[in-house]
Design a protein around this motif. Structure first.
Motif, mmCIF file in Angstrom:
data_model
loop_
_atom_site.group_PDB
_atom_site.id
_atom_site.type_symbol
_atom_site.label_atom_id
_atom_site.label_comp_id
_atom_site.label_asym_id
_atom_site.label_seq_id
_atom_site.Cartn_x
_atom_site.Cartn_y
_atom_site.Cartn_z
ATOM 1 N N ARG A 130 0.816 -1.214 -0.047
ATOM 2 C CA ARG A 130 0.224 -0.069 0.091
ATOM 3 C C ARG A 130 0.846 1.246 -0.072
ATOM 4 N N ALA A 131 2.063 1.253 0.770
ATOM 5 C CA ALA A 131 2.782 2.277 0.791
ATOM 6 C C ALA A 131 3.320 2.701 -0.711
ATOM 7 N N LEU A 132 3.812 1.426 -1.260
ATOM 8 C CA LEU A 132 4.391 1.573 -2.657
ATOM 9 C C LEU A 132 3.295 2.244 -3.628
ATOM 10 N N ALA A 133 1.992 1.802 -3.542
ATOM 11 C CA ALA A 133 1.139 2.161 -4.340
ATOM 12 C C ALA A 133 0.749 3.876 -4.097
ATOM 13 N N ALA A 134 0.855 4.149 -2.793
ATOM 14 C CA ALA A 134 0.603 5.378 -2.613
ATOM 15 C C ALA A 134 1.697 6.445 -3.115
ATOM 16 N N GLY A 135 2.985 5.921 -2.864
ATOM 17 C CA GLY A 135 4.105 6.622 -3.499
ATOM 18 C C GLY A 135 4.187 6.792 -5.013
ATOM 19 N N ILE A 136 3.502 5.858 -5.616
ATOM 20 C CA ILE A 136 3.402 5.677 -7.129
ATOM 21 C C ILE A 136 2.303 6.665 -7.589
ATOM 22 N N ALA A 137 1.315 6.644 -6.529
ATOM 23 C CA ALA A 137 0.094 7.540 -7.101
ATOM 24 C C ALA A 137 0.468 9.240 -7.056
ATOM 25 N N ALA A 138 1.563 9.620 -6.183
ATOM 26 C CA ALA A 138 1.912 10.756 -5.941
ATOM 27 C C ALA A 138 3.120 11.095 -6.962
ATOM 28 N N ALA A 139 3.400 10.158 -7.751
ATOM 29 C CA ALA A 139 4.529 10.628 -8.752
ATOM 30 C C ALA A 139 4.096 11.078 -9.894
ATOM 31 N N VAL A 140 3.526 12.208 -10.219
ATOM 32 C CA VAL A 140 2.818 12.941 -11.059
ATOM 33 C C VAL A 140 3.363 14.133 -11.423
ATOM 34 N N VAL A 141 3.655 14.627 -12.732
ATOM 35 C CA VAL A 141 4.039 15.985 -13.212
ATOM 36 C C VAL A 141 3.515 17.033 -12.091
ATOM 37 N N GLY A 142 4.528 17.696 -11.762
ATOM 38 C CA GLY A 142 4.073 18.993 -10.986
ATOM 39 C C GLY A 142 4.248 18.625 -9.681
ATOM 40 N N ASN A 143 4.029 17.516 -8.988
ATOM 41 C CA ASN A 143 4.246 17.286 -7.758
ATOM 42 C C ASN A 143 5.878 17.096 -7.375
ATOM 43 N N ARG A 144 6.168 17.200 -6.120
ATOM 44 C CA ARG A 144 7.453 17.355 -5.801
ATOM 45 C C ARG A 144 7.843 15.868 -4.828
ATOM 46 N N ILE A 145 9.166 15.639 -4.812
ATOM 47 C CA ILE A 145 9.771 14.578 -4.161
ATOM 48 C C ILE A 145 9.076 14.326 -2.845
ATOM 49 N N GLY A 146 8.926 15.364 -1.962
ATOM 50 C CA GLY A 146 8.427 15.215 -0.724
ATOM 51 C C GLY A 146 7.060 14.913 -0.653
ATOM 52 N N ASP A 147 6.019 14.790 -2.067
ATOM 53 C CA ASP A 147 4.708 14.214 -1.746
ATOM 54 C C ASP A 147 4.693 12.954 -1.985
ATOM 55 N N ILE A 148 5.915 12.389 -2.742
ATOM 56 C CA ILE A 148 6.118 10.744 -2.610
ATOM 57 C C ILE A 148 6.574 10.392 -1.307
ATOM 58 N N ALA A 149 7.612 11.192 -0.699
ATOM 59 C CA ALA A 149 7.684 10.662 0.535
ATOM 60 C C ALA A 149 6.806 10.696 1.451
ATOM 61 N N HIS A 150 5.752 11.700 1.438
ATOM 62 C CA HIS A 150 4.902 12.109 2.654
ATOM 63 C C HIS A 150 3.920 10.771 2.464
ATOM 64 N N ALA A 151 3.555 10.538 1.224
ATOM 65 C CA ALA A 151 2.645 9.444 0.791
ATOM 66 C C ALA A 151 2.861 8.168 1.356
ATOM 67 N N ILE A 152 4.435 7.772 0.977
ATOM 68 C CA ILE A 152 4.733 6.666 1.777
ATOM 69 C C ILE A 152 4.777 6.492 3.108
ATOM 70 N N GLY A 153 5.163 7.707 3.820
ATOM 71 C CA GLY A 153 5.341 7.672 5.377
ATOM 72 C C GLY A 153 4.166 7.662 5.856
ATOM 73 N N THR A 154 3.234 8.303 5.368
ATOM 74 C CA THR A 154 1.887 8.457 5.900
ATOM 75 C C THR A 154 1.231 6.987 6.067
ATOM 76 N N VAL A 155 1.484 6.200 5.170
ATOM 77 C CA VAL A 155 0.944 4.657 4.928
ATOM 78 C C VAL A 155 1.635 4.058 6.279
ATOM 79 N N CYS A 156 2.934 4.143 6.278
ATOM 80 C CA CYS A 156 3.946 3.434 7.012
ATOM 81 C C CYS A 156 3.327 3.582 8.783
ATOM 82 N N ARG A 157 3.289 4.639 8.845
ATOM 83 C CA ARG A 157 3.273 5.422 10.321
ATOM 84 C C ARG A 157 1.678 4.930 10.593
ATOM 85 N N GLU A 158 1.000 5.330 10.098
ATOM 86 C CA GLU A 158 -0.602 4.979 10.010
ATOM 87 C C GLU A 158 -0.674 3.632 10.627
ATOM 88 N N ALA A 159 0.042 2.735 9.955
ATOM 89 C CA ALA A 159 -0.109 1.198 10.176
ATOM 90 C C ALA A 159 0.835 0.913 11.348
#
Length: 255
Positions: A134-163
């Motif tokens: 799920r963390a991988l899927a969240a990171g991939i979903a955030a990997a879009v043009v216009g976003n930033r590296i921090g958006d990928i990192a935040h998406a991954i970390g949120t899934v990990c920490r909430e679990a």
């Protein structure tokens, strides 16, 4: 420096990624109670050989490593997070296994990882692996043009920490291209809206690593390569090579 890949180059990386996907699928199918990690490495070597690909892992020696890496897969079992060296260890019922594999084909690299259980799975391991995916899927979903590296990192970390899982400090993804490790680094935790802006043609290895015990701490085993959880709890690792495109993230290492 971050290299933007052309669409033709991304297609070539997809070809390398397909080889990685086949190797990981073959390794997972071969993994069973009593099979050694060296035997799993031999399975991956044969897939690479048949495809005319080479391994970016074999002989790789970064600055921290005491010796070149001696295999084409990283095989990390139970409390090993990443970089496990395949040896004579025979898989046991209930083991949690993480396999990381790369392939170089026509000068381009693909890199991917999976985690799975052998024999009868522990429910806690199933939850841990599910969170990694799920963390991988969240990171991939955030990997879009216009976003930033921090958006990928935040998406991954949120899934990990909430679990309730730990995120090994200082380890994460990276750029991929002609070499296995390129700029930019892709952390597994961070603040949204920060870091390098994502552009069409960037190719990233996105790879969450989760520690079941909730700690972020780890230590290096005596082999100088394997990283293990400091609390002895189990770990899981999931990874895909992903191209940033105007039409959305393109997974290059589908299995």
């Amino acid at each position: 420096m971050v290299e933007l890949k052309t669409d033709t180059s991304i297609d070539a990386m997809h070809a390398a990624g397909r080889v990685v996907g086949r190797a990981l699928t073959a390794v997972r199918e071969a993994a069973d109670v009593g099979v050694t990690l060296l035997e799993l490495d031999a399975v991956a070597r044969e897939v690479l050989r048949e495809a005319g690909a080479s391994s970016p892992f074999l002989g790789y020696r970064p600055s921290f490593a005491p010796t070149p890496f001696p295999a084409v897969i990283c095989a990390s079992v139970n409390d090993a997070i990443v970089h496990g060296i395949p040896g004579r260890y025979r898989l046991r019922d209930g083991d949690l296994v993480s396999i990381d594999c790369g392939a170089e084909l026509d000068g381009w690299v693909g890199d991917s990882a999976i985690s799975f259980t052998v024999g009868r799975p522990r429910p806690a391991d199933v939850r841990l692996i599910g969170a990694a995916e799920r963390a991988l899927a969240a990171g991939i979903a955030a990997a879009v043009v216009g976003n930033r590296i921090g958006d990928i990192a935040h998406a991954i970390g949120t899934v990990c920490r909430e679990a309730g899982y730990g995120v090994p400090d200082g380890f994460g993804g990276h750029g991929v291209g002609r070499r296995m490790h390129e700029d930019p680094p892709v952390p597994n935790e961070g603040r949204p809206g920060r870091g390098l802006r994502l552009r069409h043609g960037m190719v990233l290895a996105i790879e969450p690593m989760l520690v079941a015990g909730g700690t972020d701490d780890y230590y290096a085993a005596p082999d100088g390569w394997t990283l293990r959880t400091s609390d002895g709890s189990r770990a899981a690792h999931a990874e895909h090579t992903v191209a940033i495109t105007e039409t959305g993230p393109r997974i290059l290492t589908q299995r």
